[in-house]
Design an enzyme around this catalytic site. Sequence first.
Site, PDB file in Angstrom:
ATOM      1  CE1 TYR A  11      -9.639  -7.140   6.038  1.00 42.31           C
ATOM      2  CE2 TYR A  11      -7.538  -7.401   7.169  1.00 42.31           C
ATOM      3  CZ  TYR A  11      -8.461  -6.603   6.527  1.00 42.31           C
ATOM      4  OH  TYR A  11      -8.205  -5.257   6.371  1.00 42.31           O
ATOM      5  CG  HIS A  19      -2.422  -0.890   7.766  1.00 40.37           C
ATOM      6  ND1 HIS A  19      -2.798  -1.615   8.871  1.00 40.37           N
ATOM      7  CD2 HIS A  19      -3.196  -1.352   6.736  1.00 40.37           C
ATOM      8  CE1 HIS A  19      -3.753  -2.474   8.537  1.00 40.37           C
ATOM      9  NE2 HIS A  19      -4.006  -2.332   7.239  1.00 40.37           N
ATOM     10  CD  GLN A  52      -2.656  -1.295   2.534  1.00 42.22           C
ATOM     11  OE1 GLN A  52      -2.555  -0.463   3.440  1.00 42.22           O
ATOM     12  NE2 GLN A  52      -3.409  -2.382   2.670  1.00 42.22           N
ATOM     13  CD  GLU A  77     -13.294   3.397  14.482  1.00 37.73           C
ATOM     14  OE1 GLU A  77     -13.471   2.435  15.257  1.00 37.73           O
ATOM     15  OE2 GLU A  77     -12.537   4.359  14.761  1.00 37.73           O
TER      16      GLU A  77
END
Length: 374
Positions: free
Chosen positions: A269, A154, A90, A248
């Site tokens: 997951y 992340h 990512q 969120e």
Amino acid sequence: MKHLICISVVVLSSLIACGQQEESSVSAESPSEINYTMEVVVPELNIPWGMAFLPDGAMLITEKSGELIHYKNGEKTMISGLPDVYVRGQGGLMDIELHPDYETNGWIYLSHGSDEGDGNGGNTAIIRAKLQGNSLVDVEQLYKAYPNSTRGQHFGSRLEFDNDGYLYFSIGDRGNRDVNPQDVTRDNGKVYRLNDDGTIPTDNPFVDTENAKTAIFSYGHRNPQGMVKHPETGQIWVHEHGPRGGDEINVVEKGKNFGWPVISYGINYDGTSFTDKTEMEGMEQPLFYWVPSIAPSGMDFVTSDIYPDWQGNLLVGSLKFLYIERLVIENNEVTKREKLLEGMGRVRDVKQGPDGYIYASLEGLGIVKIVPED
């Protein structure tokens, strides 16, 4: 050449009660049709992670793979002068933001993966630079998170300025949820605040905490990939990826703990549970959360007169479900959700441009503009 795609979009509206751990059972209202034109203004992009609008009408676009693109009048120009970009999972070249006084000082801020420092792998770095011709100059690193990690998860990392000129940015927990987010002596799983030159504000919450990372402004975050200043309150809002469920929206506050991974509305997951707690004293509740996860990325508030029915609404991109979600918020509660641009592609970023139009970056397509039809 501009590409026009005319769409008749069916919008499903549903009332969502924040606080439900299961998918909402509230029935959708009768669908209504909204007609608008989606105009492809910057075609042929791969993963356009972030975008910024220059005063002369040009755009700067970051490609996750490490390219910074200048786009104006149909012409793409590659900008040189970037530091080495660590691309893994990512991570890569991520967000871009102009200084609020850009027309005077010329500072451009970027977030990127960096392998600088000891250890294998990389972590998120924040830089600023100026644009001279087709090159970045006066490049300065303002922050580099440690330790480096070979994990691909992340990195964060959105950028935003508040009304007082402080720079906020996010760095995710880097896939190490049990160590990083709750420890203010460690980077990762945090929202940070700096002065615009990279120095630490003297009133940051942990400047007097022994061994703390003094740039931290709030902690207990998982992976915030959306950040925006509220147009009325000036507060910094973030959204962040949950695991399976529990994405969120949080309103960032000084020194507050947002709970990850001690409290969560999500599960692993594989369907197993990692916590039985959704709230705990001393930890903040989200303003809103999604179950199931939509994989949010990029967001902005609508203030433009071009979209009178959307003013004050929050637009959030969904990577997982390939749409923009319009959230109607009343008294800090989400009262309605609608899907826009459904099925057009993974939405990486959403911004209202200086011309008042909504722009979205779609993976594998490019930058599009939403134009309401009369």
